[in-house]
Each structure stands twice: as C-alpha cells, then as structure tokens.
Design an enzyme around this catalytic site. Structure first.
Site, PDB file in Angstrom:
ATOM      1  N   LYS A  95     -46.663 -14.242   3.240  1.00 36.46           N
ATOM      2  CA  LYS A  95     -46.874 -15.525   2.564  1.00 36.46           C
ATOM      3  C   LYS A  95     -48.198 -16.084   3.054  1.00 36.46           C
ATOM      4  CE  LYS A  95     -46.598 -19.750   3.036  1.00 36.46           C
ATOM      5  NZ  LYS A  95     -47.740 -20.311   2.293  1.00 36.46           N
ATOM      6  N   GLY A 101     -47.384 -19.085  -2.422  1.00 35.41           N
ATOM      7  CA  GLY A 101     -46.523 -20.258  -2.617  1.00 35.41           C
ATOM      8  C   GLY A 101     -46.604 -21.204  -1.453  1.00 35.41           C
ATOM      9  N   GLY A 154     -45.271 -23.449   1.842  1.00 34.84           N
ATOM     10  CA  GLY A 154     -44.473 -23.185   3.026  1.00 34.84           C
ATOM     11  C   GLY A 154     -43.045 -23.674   2.872  1.00 34.84           C
ATOM     12  N   VAL A 182     -41.493 -20.771  -0.292  1.00 33.80           N
ATOM     13  CA  VAL A 182     -41.580 -19.343   0.067  1.00 33.80           C
ATOM     14  C   VAL A 182     -41.418 -19.162   1.583  1.00 33.80           C
ATOM     15  CG1 VAL A 182     -43.043 -17.296  -0.007  1.00 33.80           C
ATOM     16  CG2 VAL A 182     -43.072 -18.902  -1.922  1.00 33.80           C
ATOM     17  N   GLY A 183     -42.147 -19.967   2.358  1.00 34.33           N
ATOM     18  CA  GLY A 183     -42.070 -19.849   3.817  1.00 34.33           C
ATOM     19  C   GLY A 183     -40.661 -20.134   4.314  1.00 34.33           C
ATOM     20  N   GLU A 243     -48.399 -18.196  16.528  1.00 33.06           N
ATOM     21  CA  GLU A 243     -49.794 -18.404  16.955  1.00 33.06           C
ATOM     22  C   GLU A 243     -50.186 -19.797  16.497  1.00 33.06           C
ATOM     23  OE1 GLU A 243     -51.352 -16.498  18.858  1.00 33.06           O
ATOM     24  OE2 GLU A 243     -50.360 -14.564  18.689  1.00 33.06           O
ATOM     25  N   CYS A 297     -58.779 -21.919  15.793  1.00 27.48           N
ATOM     26  CA  CYS A 297     -57.759 -22.242  16.785  1.00 27.48           C
ATOM     27  C   CYS A 297     -58.317 -22.108  18.197  1.00 27.48           C
ATOM     28  CB  CYS A 297     -56.555 -21.338  16.605  1.00 27.48           C
ATOM     29  SG  CYS A 297     -57.015 -19.608  16.502  1.00 27.48           S
ATOM     30  N   GLU A 319     -55.724 -31.491  18.808  1.00 29.14           N
ATOM     31  CA  GLU A 319     -56.549 -30.534  18.077  1.00 29.14           C
ATOM     32  C   GLU A 319     -57.108 -31.210  16.834  1.00 29.14           C
ATOM     33  OE1 GLU A 319     -54.642 -27.371  15.824  1.00 29.14           O
ATOM     34  OE2 GLU A 319     -55.993 -25.936  16.769  1.00 29.14           O
TER      35      GLU A 319
HETATM   36  P1  NAD Z   1     -49.817 -25.121   8.690  1.00 28.61           P
HETATM   37  O1  NAD Z   1     -48.816 -25.061   9.786  1.00 28.61           O
HETATM   38  O2  NAD Z   1     -49.888 -26.315   7.850  1.00 28.61           O
HETATM   39  O3  NAD Z   1     -49.566 -23.892   7.683  1.00 28.61           O
HETATM   40  C1  NAD Z   1     -49.553 -22.554   8.122  1.00 28.61           C
HETATM   41  C2  NAD Z   1     -48.722 -21.727   7.166  1.00 28.61           C
HETATM   42  O4  NAD Z   1     -47.351 -22.142   7.281  1.00 28.61           O
HETATM   43  C3  NAD Z   1     -49.101 -21.889   5.689  1.00 28.61           C
HETATM   44  O5  NAD Z   1     -49.021 -20.639   5.048  1.00 28.61           O
HETATM   45  C4  NAD Z   1     -48.023 -22.841   5.180  1.00 28.61           C
HETATM   46  O6  NAD Z   1     -47.776 -22.724   3.809  1.00 28.61           O
HETATM   47  C5  NAD Z   1     -46.819 -22.375   5.990  1.00 28.61           C
HETATM   48  N1  NAD Z   1     -45.726 -23.358   6.109  1.00 28.61           N
HETATM   49  C6  NAD Z   1     -45.808 -24.699   6.008  1.00 28.61           C
HETATM   50  N2  NAD Z   1     -44.577 -25.246   6.145  1.00 28.61           N
HETATM   51  C7  NAD Z   1     -43.712 -24.221   6.350  1.00 28.61           C
HETATM   52  C8  NAD Z   1     -42.303 -24.144   6.575  1.00 28.61           C
HETATM   53  N3  NAD Z   1     -41.538 -25.225   6.614  1.00 28.61           N
HETATM   54  N4  NAD Z   1     -41.761 -22.921   6.757  1.00 28.61           N
HETATM   55  C9  NAD Z   1     -42.524 -21.810   6.750  1.00 28.61           C
HETATM   56  N5  NAD Z   1     -43.858 -21.812   6.528  1.00 28.61           N
HETATM   57  C10 NAD Z   1     -44.448 -23.006   6.331  1.00 28.61           C
HETATM   58  O7  NAD Z   1     -51.221 -24.789   9.370  1.00 28.61           O
HETATM   59  P2  NAD Z   1     -52.649 -24.694   8.684  1.00 28.61           P
HETATM   60  O8  NAD Z   1     -53.132 -26.069   8.368  1.00 28.61           O
HETATM   61  O9  NAD Z   1     -52.605 -23.686   7.581  1.00 28.61           O
HETATM   62  O10 NAD Z   1     -53.520 -24.045   9.857  1.00 28.61           O
HETATM   63  C11 NAD Z   1     -54.116 -24.790  10.875  1.00 28.61           C
HETATM   64  C12 NAD Z   1     -53.376 -24.611  12.182  1.00 28.61           C
HETATM   65  O11 NAD Z   1     -53.194 -23.231  12.457  1.00 28.61           O
HETATM   66  C13 NAD Z   1     -54.145 -25.153  13.363  1.00 28.61           C
HETATM   67  O12 NAD Z   1     -53.269 -25.840  14.212  1.00 28.61           O
HETATM   68  C14 NAD Z   1     -54.668 -23.892  14.043  1.00 28.61           C
HETATM   69  O13 NAD Z   1     -54.933 -24.041  15.411  1.00 28.61           O
HETATM   70  C15 NAD Z   1     -53.561 -22.938  13.788  1.00 28.61           C
HETATM   71  N6  NAD Z   1     -54.015 -21.556  13.906  1.00 28.61           N
HETATM   72  C16 NAD Z   1     -53.682 -20.828  15.018  1.00 28.61           C
HETATM   73  C17 NAD Z   1     -54.139 -19.529  15.172  1.00 28.61           C
HETATM   74  C18 NAD Z   1     -53.840 -18.732  16.417  1.00 28.61           C
HETATM   75  O14 NAD Z   1     -54.192 -17.558  16.468  1.00 28.61           O
HETATM   76  N7  NAD Z   1     -53.213 -19.295  17.428  1.00 28.61           N
HETATM   77  C19 NAD Z   1     -54.916 -18.963  14.179  1.00 28.61           C
HETATM   78  C20 NAD Z   1     -55.230 -19.730  13.069  1.00 28.61           C
HETATM   79  C21 NAD Z   1     -54.771 -21.020  12.936  1.00 28.61           C
END
Ligand code: NAD
Length: 481
Positions: free
Chosen positions: A178, A209, A211, A214-215, A253, A287, A387
């Site tokens: 996803k 889709g 989160g 689909v998530g 992550e 990140c 962050e």
């Molecule tokens: P986010 O948590 O909003 O979304 C990440 C993913 O999770 C998306 O695909 C989203 O659709 C999905 N998602 C959202 N709600 C969900 C749910 N209830 N169930 C399952 N999946 C769901 O994060 P973002 O804004 O896309 O990314 C930014 C964040 O990601 C920052 O905090 C960054 O530090 C972190 N990040 C960490 C790493 C790492 O390697 N540690 C790498 C990249 C990004």
C-alpha cells in the site's frame, strides 16, 4: 491521458496490480494528484477499498503456498530479475518522483538508485544468512512468516517499496503493497517496471488507497502475518495496537529528530556544509534529517558565520533543475505545518539566523518554504523536540562533550545521529554513546548491509541486509529424542 484546463497532461489511474495483472478498482473514490511546484492537478487516481485489499491478500495467500517453499537460489534469481527490470526505468522513476513529489533531481536519482540496488543487496544478504543450523539432535530452519503488508510514506516511496519488497522476496514472503496516497504516479511507473521481471503471479500485489481503508484492512486481516511500515509515530502506534488482535509481527520505521554533534576540533569549512547537507537532504523531508546541530559554545559565532556563508550552496528552486538543492514541500498541508513550526520557534524565543516565515521570493505558486536556521535554541523548545519534516535546522550550544551527548540523547526519537570532528577516536567514542539506530561520522553515508531503524519512538525492528530479511522470518526448531 487527458489535458486539464491548466494545459498540464492529466494522468489517470483506475486499477490495481493484483495476481500479476492490472484489475479495475472496486473502490470508486477518486483523488486528485497535485503537482507541488504549482498546485495544479496532474493526475486522478481511483482509490482502492477494503474489497480490493482483500482480493490482493487472497492472491498473495495463494502465491505463498508455493513461493514460501522456493529455494534461496530461486529467490536470488528473482531478485536479480527485479533489479534488472527496475534498472531499465531509472530515468522514468526519477522523473515521476520530481513531478509528483517535488523531489530535487540530484537527490531523487540517488534515492531511486539506492532502491533499485536494494534488490542486489538482498540477493547478497540472502546468500549469507544461515538458513539451517544443526547441533546435537536439533535442527533450526528460518521460515518465511507468510503474507506481508508493506505500507510506505511519500518522501522516498520508490526506495521504500523496493527495500521492503527485496527483503520480503528474499525471505520467501508474498506481499500486498500500500503505497502512500501521495505517490500513486511514481508507484505506477515502478509497478510497470517490476511487472516485466516475470515474478510468479501473486508474489507482489499493489493496491492504491488511503491508510484508513486499504492500510487498515491490511492491519486487521487475519491472513496478513506481518506489517512492515514507514510513516508517522501516531499511525505506527495504531498499527501496533490494532495489529495485536491478529498477533501481527510489525516493523515500524517512524520519525526522527536527529542530532549532529560538531566537536570543537572540527574543520568548519567541511563540517558546516556536511551538517547542512544532513539537515536539508530531500528538502528536509527525511526521517534521518539532522535537524539539531549541537555546537560548542566556544565556536558558536564562528559556526553562525560559516552557516550563513554555506547557505548559498542550498538554493531553492525548480526540483527538475540539477542545481536545485531544496524543492517544494509535498503538499499544502506540509507547507502549513512547516510555517506553524517556524512561527512556534520565533514565539518560543529562538532567533532566525536565515530563512523565516513565508514563501521564498519568486516561489509563491507552489509549496516552497524558506530553508530556515534557528540559533539560540534550547533543546526543550518545541522546534528541538518535535519532528518538523521540512528544511528547518535548530542550532543548540553546549559546554562539554558530556553535555553534547546528554542533549543529543534527550529526545523521544533515536533513528539517526552524526558526529563531526578531526580526532577519529574521539568521534567514535562519542558515537558509541548516542542512542540511535545509525550514527554516521564526518558526513552522510550509507551501507545497504547495515541495519536501519530506530531506538525509542523512532520505531521497532530493522531494515536492510540480513537484518531486513530477518524481519520477515520465523525460526523453527525440530528436535529428535
Ligand atoms: P503517515 O503515517 O501519515 O502515512 C504513512 C503511510 O501510512 C501512508 O501510506 C498512509 O496512507 C498509511 N496510513 C495512514 N493511516 C493508516 C492506518 N490507520 N492504518 C494503516 N496505514 C495507514 O506518514 P507520512 O506523512 O506518509 O510520512 C511521514 C512520516 O514518515 C515522518 O514521520 C517520517 O519521519 C516517517 N518516515 C520514517 C522513515 C524511517 O525509515 N524511519 C522513512 C520515511 C518516513
């Protein structure tokens, strides 16, 4: 493809990749894809729903019955084919990342290449893992955990998909991916490329889709054994909590607030540009970004001058221009988030050394922000603790090496850290005391066999190399009496 009123070509995606073929979406909701450089619509994506997700999980489950029993030699060949298939589209993948995400050309191509190389790195690691161990009358084998859900963030979506897919395939798992909803166009280029690898159908499936649909289905479905996630702490917590109902294995992550310790023997002409590269990489939407720069009080004024001078090497601009170092933020929401943190920093008494609120002059149309450096920051301030996920650096003064280490570790996060200094043995000693999954010495660097992941709120588990493959494996022991 259609043309919008703005004259931009509109790309339309209405299907998902399930069981080795493109299948029309059951979900009917349509989401616009916005170009971050000017806020115009460049695509429309039909979002998958729970039914699309269940179909993809069922395909992955069928495929696992045979794929889970393949030999490591068979999986190594598949990894090689995935690498070749993705390599053929490096330029297209980079172009899609620039257009949809606003990633700057110089960094996007590096990220794409490192994603593609993850398949080769996994092939190497697969050859080195002790898959079977015997002692006395005991045999231990490493077994693939089952169907895995791979959920990615938008800031390096292609890299994340390749990295997670490579580890899962090396382990013998089948997957449902996803991607971030902000990365549908890039994902489609990647899926088109990987389709050419001729991987057995159902081994990897992709459903675009939200989160929350689909998530969430991946997290709650009992046929999914493992979730490998990249994203925010809040969503990571919910995955851990909701996944517990079906005893999901999880790799999370999450975020970071990484410290860069500049030691008092550092050569500033090298150390300051290195610190700024780590702070502003991927336009600050990283990140691992080194967003807290810890500087000895004795050299604070010198460092301030060096930062001002070095900023000319970080121009804001069109992400497609190879000279640009900082592109737009991915979305309006992200633009507003950065602005609110810059205001917060000013309100809490930090001093703006460069940058500040608003758009950089000449870049009012898109989601561009001014790369901003705050000085006189106290580590307890919001801008030093939370962050921001944009090009905002907090410079914090310290008195002694011990104090620098204490400040560096005084964070809920522990993903990445850096030490800059001439005396290597001293830099190593400092590095060994930092609570972070990775510490780099004297500049940003990578090693695809070294573990990646966080201490504390930065996550659970590790990716890359043997560590990443291990996250998709279960040890199984057979004992004879
Ligand atoms: P986010 O948590 O909003 O979304 C990440 C993913 O999770 C998306 O695909 C989203 O659709 C999905 N998602 C959202 N709600 C969900 C749910 N209830 N169930 C399952 N999946 C769901 O994060 P973002 O804004 O896309 O990314 C930014 C964040 O990601 C920052 O905090 C960054 O530090 C972190 N990040 C960490 C790493 C790492 O390697 N540690 C790498 C990249 C990004």
């Amino acid at each position: 493809m259609k043309t919008g009123s703005s004259g931009d070509a509109i790309k339309t995606i209405t299907n998902h990749y399930i069981d080795g073929t493109f299948v029309e979406s059951h979900g009917r909701e349509v989401m616009d894809v916005i170009r971050p450089t000017n806020g115009r619509v460049i695509g429309r994506v039909t979002l998958g729903d729970e039914e699309d997700t269940r179909r993809a999980i069922a395909a992955a489950k069928r495929a696992f019955a045979t794929f889970g029993k393949t030999t490591k030699e068979e999986r190594a060949k598949i990894l090689r084919r995935l690498h070749e298939a993705a390599s053929a589209r490096v330029d297209d993948l980079t172009a899609a990342m620039i257009e949809e995400y606003g990633g700057v050309a110089q960094f996007s191509s590096l990220l794409v290449k490192s994603g593609i190389n993850a398949f080769l790195a996994a092939e190497q690691a697969l050859g080195e893992i002790p898959w079977t161990r015997h002692w006395d009358k005991t045999t231990v084998t490493m077994e693939p955990v089952g169907v895995a859900g791979l959920i990615t963030a938008w800031n390096a979506n292609v890299l994340f998909i390749c990295l997670k897919l490579a580890s899962a395939v090396a382990a013998g798992c089948t997957v449902v991916i996803k991607p971030s909803e902000l990365s549908s166009l890039q994902t489609r280029v990647l899926v088109d490329a990987l389709h050419e690898a001729g991987v057995p159908k159902g081994v990897f499936n992709v459903v675009s889709g939200l989160g929350t649909t689909v998530g969430a289905e991946l997290v709650r479905n009992p046929d999914v054994a493992k979730i490998s996630f990249m994203g925010s702490v809040g969503v990571g917590e919910s995955i851990m909590r909701d996944g517990a109902a079906t005893m999901k294995r999880v790799t999370l992550e999450l975020g970071g607030k990484s410290p860069t310790i500049l030691l008092d023997d550092a050569a500033l002409d090298q150390a300051v540009p290195a610190a700024l590269i780590m702070a502003f990489m991927n336009s600050g939407q990283a990140c691992a970004a080194g967003t807290r720069l810890l500087v000895p009080k004795s050299r604070f004024d010198e460092v301030k001058r060096a930062i001002k001078e070095a900023m000319s090497a970080f121009p804001v601009g069109d992400p497609a221009d190879p000279k640009t170092a900082i592109g737009p933020m991915v979305s309006e929401k992200q633009y507003e988030r950065i602005q609110s943190y810059i205001r917060k920093g000013i309100d809490e008494g930090a001093e703006v050394l460069v940058g500040g609120e608003g758009h950089p002059p000449g870049f009012e149309a898109g989601y561009f922000v001014k790369p901003t450096v705050f000085v006189n920051v106290k580590n307890e301030m919001t801008i030093a603790q939370e962050e921001i996920f944009g090009p905002v650096l907090s410079v914090i003064a310290y008195d002694s090496e011990d104090e620098a280490i204490r400040i560096a570790n005084d964070s809920k996060y522990g993903l990445h850290a850096a030490v800059l200094g001439k005396d290597l043995s001293r830099a190593r000693r400092v590095a060994s005391q930092l609570q972070a999954g990775r510490v780099v010495i004297n500049g940003m660097t990578d090693d695809p066999q070294a573990p990646w992941g966080g201490f504390k709120y930065s996550g659970v588990g590790r990716e890359y190399g043997q560590y990443g493959i291990g996250a998709f494996l279960e040890p199984k022991a057979i004992l004879e009496s």
